[in-house]
Design a protein around this motif. Structure first.
Motif, PDB file in Angstrom:
ATOM      1  N   THR A   8      54.084  62.504  16.334  1.00 43.58           N
ATOM      2  CA  THR A   8      53.093  62.859  17.336  1.00 43.58           C
ATOM      3  C   THR A   8      53.418  62.095  18.611  1.00 43.58           C
ATOM      4  N   VAL A   9      53.525  62.812  19.709  1.00 44.90           N
ATOM      5  CA  VAL A   9      53.828  62.200  20.996  1.00 44.90           C
ATOM      6  C   VAL A   9      52.677  62.533  21.943  1.00 44.90           C
ATOM      7  N   THR A  10      52.076  61.532  22.539  1.00 44.68           N
ATOM      8  CA  THR A  10      51.025  61.736  23.524  1.00 44.68           C
ATOM      9  C   THR A  10      51.611  61.467  24.900  1.00 44.68           C
ATOM     10  N   LEU A  11      51.566  62.484  25.760  1.00 41.76           N
ATOM     11  CA  LEU A  11      52.145  62.366  27.089  1.00 41.76           C
ATOM     12  C   LEU A  11      51.069  62.124  28.139  1.00 41.76           C
ATOM     13  N   ASP A  12      51.446  61.442  29.176  1.00 45.94           N
ATOM     14  CA  ASP A  12      50.628  61.306  30.371  1.00 45.94           C
ATOM     15  C   ASP A  12      51.439  61.929  31.491  1.00 45.94           C
ATOM     16  N   ALA A  13      51.552  63.258  31.445  1.00 45.07           N
ATOM     17  CA  ALA A  13      52.404  63.987  32.379  1.00 45.07           C
ATOM     18  C   ALA A  13      51.617  64.373  33.630  1.00 45.07           C
ATOM     19  N   PRO A  14      52.290  64.402  34.766  1.00 44.26           N
ATOM     20  CA  PRO A  14      51.592  64.755  35.999  1.00 44.26           C
ATOM     21  C   PRO A  14      51.170  66.221  36.064  1.00 44.26           C
ATOM     22  N   ASP A  15      51.876  67.093  35.328  1.00 44.81           N
ATOM     23  CA  ASP A  15      51.518  68.509  35.320  1.00 44.81           C
ATOM     24  C   ASP A  15      52.131  69.184  34.090  1.00 44.81           C
ATOM     25  N   ALA A  16      51.783  70.447  33.910  1.00 45.62           N
ATOM     26  CA  ALA A  16      52.258  71.193  32.739  1.00 45.62           C
ATOM     27  C   ALA A  16      53.771  71.362  32.744  1.00 45.62           C
ATOM     28  N   ALA A  18      56.054  69.282  33.898  1.00 47.29           N
ATOM     29  CA  ALA A  18      56.680  68.031  33.452  1.00 47.29           C
ATOM     30  C   ALA A  18      56.555  67.875  31.944  1.00 47.29           C
ATOM     31  N   ALA A  19      55.398  68.239  31.391  1.00 47.14           N
ATOM     32  CA  ALA A  19      55.208  68.149  29.942  1.00 47.14           C
ATOM     33  C   ALA A  19      56.145  69.105  29.212  1.00 47.14           C
ATOM     34  N   THR A  21      59.002  70.264  30.308  1.00 43.21           N
ATOM     35  CA  THR A  21      60.366  69.757  30.475  1.00 43.21           C
ATOM     36  C   THR A  21      60.650  68.649  29.474  1.00 43.21           C
ATOM     37  N   PHE A  22      59.693  67.726  29.309  1.00 46.49           N
ATOM     38  CA  PHE A  22      59.865  66.650  28.331  1.00 46.49           C
ATOM     39  C   PHE A  22      59.988  67.221  26.924  1.00 46.49           C
ATOM     40  N   GLU A  23      59.119  68.175  26.589  1.00 50.21           N
ATOM     41  CA  GLU A  23      59.124  68.752  25.243  1.00 50.21           C
ATOM     42  C   GLU A  23      60.460  69.411  24.931  1.00 50.21           C
ATOM     43  N   GLU A  24      60.996  70.158  25.871  1.00 48.18           N
ATOM     44  CA  GLU A  24      62.287  70.816  25.645  1.00 48.18           C
ATOM     45  C   GLU A  24      63.416  69.793  25.540  1.00 48.18           C
ATOM     46  N   ALA A  25      63.378  68.753  26.377  1.00 48.56           N
ATOM     47  CA  ALA A  25      64.407  67.707  26.314  1.00 48.56           C
ATOM     48  C   ALA A  25      64.343  66.978  24.975  1.00 48.56           C
ATOM     49  N   PHE A  26      63.139  66.737  24.471  1.00 44.95           N
ATOM     50  CA  PHE A  26      62.977  66.067  23.180  1.00 44.95           C
ATOM     51  C   PHE A  26      63.541  66.928  22.054  1.00 44.95           C
ATOM     52  N   ARG A  27      63.218  68.236  22.085  1.00 47.92           N
ATOM     53  CA  ARG A  27      63.758  69.148  21.059  1.00 47.92           C
ATOM     54  C   ARG A  27      65.273  69.203  21.135  1.00 47.92           C
ATOM     55  N   GLY A  49      42.458  73.042  28.275  1.00 49.03           N
ATOM     56  CA  GLY A  49      42.175  74.314  28.925  1.00 49.03           C
ATOM     57  C   GLY A  49      42.751  74.405  30.317  1.00 49.03           C
ATOM     58  N   GLY A  50      42.847  73.284  31.026  1.00 54.20           N
ATOM     59  CA  GLY A  50      43.406  73.298  32.370  1.00 54.20           C
ATOM     60  C   GLY A  50      44.855  73.736  32.374  1.00 54.20           C
ATOM     61  N   VAL A  51      45.626  73.276  31.405  1.00 56.39           N
ATOM     62  CA  VAL A  51      47.030  73.677  31.309  1.00 56.39           C
ATOM     63  C   VAL A  51      47.122  75.169  31.034  1.00 56.39           C
TER      64      VAL A  51
END
Length: 75
Positions: A8-16, A18-19, A21-27, A49-51
């Motif tokens: 489980t990874v909890t991100l504090d990303a500035p926007d969707a 960036a999140a 991009t991180f998820e794809e890089a991690f995979r 819901g905002g995302v």
């Protein structure tokens, strides 16, 4: 030996973006590891819901029409 590892990874990303991009890089990184046979992601446990709204706006515009409303196809 085969086993599943759950992370489980909890991100504090500035926007969707960036999140995502991180998820794809991690995979992509996980797939390069010699012992990894499969990489699978699950829907987020805490729904933001905002995302979703921002993604919907990017895909369909700022307002979606009523799917149950009258259409121009009706005679």
């Amino acid at each position: 030996m085969s086993m599943d590892v759950t992370v489980t990874v909890t991100l504090d990303a500035p926007d969707a973006k960036a999140a995502a991009t991180f998820e794809e890089a991690f995979r992509a990184w996980a797939r390069t590891q010699p012992m990894v046979k499969e990489v699978r992601t699950e829907p987020h446990a805490r729904w933001n819901g905002g995302v979703w709204r921002e993604a919907r706006k990017a895909a369909f515009g700022s307002k979606l029409g009523n799917p149950f409303g009258r259409t121009t196809l009706e005679g």
